[in-house]
Scaffold this motif. Structure first.
Motif, short mmCIF file in Angstrom:
data_model
loop_
_atom_site.label_atom_id
_atom_site.label_comp_id
_atom_site.label_asym_id
_atom_site.label_seq_id
_atom_site.Cartn_x
_atom_site.Cartn_y
_atom_site.Cartn_z
N UNK A 32 0.80 -1.03 -0.25
CA UNK A 32 0.09 -0.05 0.00
C UNK A 32 0.94 1.29 -0.14
N UNK A 33 0.73 2.20 -0.92
CA UNK A 33 1.39 3.26 -1.00
C UNK A 33 0.49 4.46 -0.87
N UNK A 34 1.05 5.45 -0.02
CA UNK A 34 0.54 6.73 0.26
C UNK A 34 1.48 7.81 -0.61
N UNK A 35 0.72 8.67 -1.08
CA UNK A 35 1.45 9.89 -1.85
C UNK A 35 0.84 11.23 -1.38
N UNK A 36 1.76 11.97 -0.55
CA UNK A 36 0.91 13.32 -0.10
C UNK A 36 1.91 14.48 -0.59
N UNK A 37 1.07 15.41 -1.07
CA UNK A 37 1.71 16.68 -1.41
C UNK A 37 1.88 17.60 -0.03
N UNK A 38 3.05 17.80 0.05
CA UNK A 38 3.29 18.46 1.45
C UNK A 38 2.55 19.88 1.46
N UNK A 39 2.44 20.55 0.40
CA UNK A 39 1.90 21.74 0.24
C UNK A 39 0.41 21.95 0.07
N UNK A 40 -0.52 21.22 -0.57
CA UNK A 40 -1.65 21.45 -0.85
C UNK A 40 -2.54 20.16 0.08
N UNK A 41 -1.64 19.43 0.64
CA UNK A 41 -2.06 18.33 1.71
C UNK A 41 -2.97 17.21 0.90
N UNK A 42 -2.73 17.35 -0.29
CA UNK A 42 -3.54 16.39 -1.27
C UNK A 42 -3.02 14.89 -0.94
N UNK A 43 -3.75 14.02 -0.70
CA UNK A 43 -3.27 12.52 -0.43
C UNK A 43 -4.19 11.60 -1.06
N UNK A 44 -3.35 10.55 -1.60
CA UNK A 44 -3.79 9.60 -2.55
C UNK A 44 -3.25 8.25 -2.30
N UNK A 45 -3.99 7.10 -1.97
CA UNK A 45 -3.67 5.81 -1.57
C UNK A 45 -3.65 5.01 -2.62
N UNK A 46 -2.63 4.09 -3.08
CA UNK A 46 -2.49 3.27 -4.15
C UNK A 46 -2.36 1.92 -3.69
N UNK A 47 -3.03 1.00 -4.37
CA UNK A 47 -2.78 -0.55 -3.84
C UNK A 47 -3.19 -1.43 -5.13
N UNK A 48 -2.25 -1.88 -5.70
CA UNK A 48 -2.36 -2.71 -7.05
C UNK A 48 -3.48 -3.96 -6.97
N UNK A 49 -3.60 -4.46 -5.80
CA UNK A 49 -4.35 -5.54 -5.37
C UNK A 49 -5.85 -5.33 -5.42
N UNK A 50 -6.32 -3.93 -5.48
CA UNK A 50 -7.61 -3.54 -5.43
C UNK A 50 -8.08 -3.78 -6.87
N UNK A 51 -7.62 -3.76 -7.85
CA UNK A 51 -7.90 -4.28 -9.15
C UNK A 51 -8.99 -5.54 -9.19
N UNK A 52 -8.29 -6.32 -8.01
CA UNK A 52 -9.16 -7.80 -7.89
C UNK A 52 -10.57 -7.46 -7.11
N UNK A 53 -10.70 -6.12 -6.57
CA UNK A 53 -11.89 -6.08 -5.81
C UNK A 53 -13.09 -6.37 -6.54
N UNK A 54 -14.08 -7.13 -5.89
CA UNK A 54 -15.37 -7.28 -6.60
C UNK A 54 -16.34 -6.32 -6.64
N UNK A 55 -16.95 -6.18 -7.96
CA UNK A 55 -17.96 -5.18 -7.95
C UNK A 55 -19.50 -5.80 -8.18
N UNK A 56 -20.18 -5.62 -6.99
CA UNK A 56 -21.59 -6.36 -7.15
C UNK A 56 -22.59 -5.60 -7.65
N UNK A 57 -22.31 -4.00 -7.68
CA UNK A 57 -23.39 -3.14 -8.14
C UNK A 57 -23.11 -2.86 -9.76
N UNK A 58 -23.40 -3.56 -10.59
CA UNK A 58 -23.10 -3.37 -12.13
C UNK A 58 -24.42 -3.23 -12.74
N UNK A 59 -24.45 -2.09 -13.44
CA UNK A 59 -25.63 -1.90 -14.53
C UNK A 59 -25.98 -2.99 -15.45
N UNK A 60 -27.04 -3.35 -15.64
CA UNK A 60 -27.46 -4.31 -16.78
C UNK A 60 -27.00 -3.83 -18.20
N UNK A 61 -27.18 -2.85 -18.40
CA UNK A 61 -27.23 -2.08 -19.70
C UNK A 61 -25.63 -2.33 -20.16
#
Length: 409
Positions: free
Chosen positions: A59-88
């Motif tokens: 798990x990776x955290x990237x923070x902008x020290x000035x604006x305080x923007x913060x984002x978390x990355x995890x490559x394993x989240x690509x395997x996360x199941x999606x149970x709310x999928x539109x039928x169309x």
């Protein structure tokens, strides 16, 4: 003439986090922290999702020290199941009133009769036109800039440039009209705060399918932009002896790791980068001299088409701020450059001009009914990075390389 983009030095944000970039600007601005989060998965979970039973995820955290923007990355989240999928299969068609089975009526396609007009009139170009927002949420001025064609995801470079140019002219004319109106009432000059926001399709916050942007002149600063401007001013004051300023440093930091693109020639230059600490997924930031700058408009088009065509985005948010306004009543017909001021948050650092800044973020696919905006964003002010910035940068390069050459200034 397009100036070549920076050569990439890394292939992923995880690779970047495991190194120490030799960049003073990067290390002043960004903090990267990578570690492992662990859990035990049952044999059933292993069989269903292919995850390890003794589970360890980087798990990776990237923070902008000035604006305080913060984002978390995890490559394993690509395997996360999606149970709310539109039928169309094409979820966008479900929202289009002109699609088969739709209402068959679009107010914005019939803008002459079914949109309101500002008291001072409209701004119209070949491909876009302004209206007054009939249901306003900002005072004293709020408009809508509409494409003259219906589909919000299909637009050419010329159509996008016209949308931005019409928006720019709206800001100049609306500000001049407001100044004249205030002077006629004997009111003192007041600082107005311009903001351009484009919410594309329902997941991005739009109430109309037809492509359109909101243009606002508010009588109070927008809080996030005010906080960012104050942070930028603090950075410039603190690092005044060893830095060219925040806006220069943020470009240098992204260039040093291979995430910066350039556009322009003959004094009209603009810059774009896939943000290392995105406020939302796939954020691209564009810096230019003004909204009317062809280089700025080309990079905004590059960012939007990269998200739509290369990364599969079907709904997005875009914004433009640091928009220059005329000084006084009657000075609303020009470009907004030269004697114009910045948007009123704070004076430019050390006399240097503040760039006009655009941001574009992806909001995912309409077929995914689960919101991409949850408690982390609402209460924590952080975001989840679903897409590696280096993948976004590669998409930007592919679109930029496909653009026709810019017309000479």
């Amino acid at each position: 003439m397009t100036v070549a983009a920076s050569l990439p030095k890394y292939t992923s944000v995880f690779e970047l986090a495991r190194s120490v970039p030799n960049s003073a600007a990067f290390n002043r601005l960004f903090e990267l922290s990578i570690g492992h989060a662990r859990c035990k998965a049952s044999p059933q979970l292993h069989a269903k999702y292919g995850v390890a039973e003794e589970n360890s995820q980087a798990v990776l955290r990237v923070s902008n020290r000035v604006t305080l923007a913060q984002c978390w990355f995890n490559e394993d989240r690509t395997k996360k199941p999606q149970t709310f999928a539109a039928a169309a299969a094409d979820a966008a068609a479900a929202f289009d009133p002109l699609a088969p089975g739709g209402s068959g009526a679009c107010d914005f396609c019939n803008w002459q009769q079914l949109t309101a007009e500002d008291t001072w009139g409209r701004v119209e170009g070949p491909h876009a036109v302004s209206a007054s927002n009939l249901f306003k949420y900002v005072k004293p001025q709020q408009g809508v800039i509409m494409f003259k064609h219906h589909d919000p995801l299909r637009f050419s470079l010329e159509q996008l440039q016209d949308l931005v140019s019409v928006s720019h002219q709206w800001f100049q004319q609306a500000a001049a009209h407001q100044a004249q109106q205030d002077a006629a009432l004997g009111l003192p000059h007041r600082q107005l705060h311009p903001l351009f926001v484009w919410n594309c399709l329902p997941r991005g916050g739009a109430s109309q399918y037809h492509g359109h942007a909101q243009v606002m002149l508010a009588d109070a600063p927008f809080p996030t932009l005010q906080q960012e401007a104050e942070s930028v001013a603090g950075y410039d004051f603190t690092h005044g002896t060893n830095s060219r300023g925040y806006y220069q440093d943020v470009l240098a930091a992204h260039e040093d790791v291979g995430l910066l693109l350039r556009e322009g020639s003959q004094g009209d230059f603009a810059f774009a980068f896939a943000s290392l600490a995105p406020w939302k997924d796939m954020e691209v930031c564009i810096h230019g001299s003004s909204m009317d700058s062809p280089a700025f408009q080309r990079l905004l088009y590059t960012a939007l088409r990269a998200l739509i065509d290369e990364l599969g985005v079907r709904t997005f948010n875009a914004s433009i701020h640091n928009i220059r306004l005329p000084h006084a009543a009657g000075d609303g017909g020009g470009s907004g450059d030269g004697a114009a001021v910045n948007d009123g948050y704070l004076p430019p650092p050390r006399g240097m001009p503040v760039p006009v800044v655009a941001r574009v973020v992806g909001r995912g696919r309409l077929s995914n009914l689960a919101s991409d905006f949850g408690g982390l964003e609402v209460f924590g002010g952080a975001s989840i990075g679903h897409t590696d910035p280096f993948r976004v940068a590669e998409a930007l390069r592919q679109v930029q390389a496909s653009l026709p050459a810019a017309a000479p200034n």
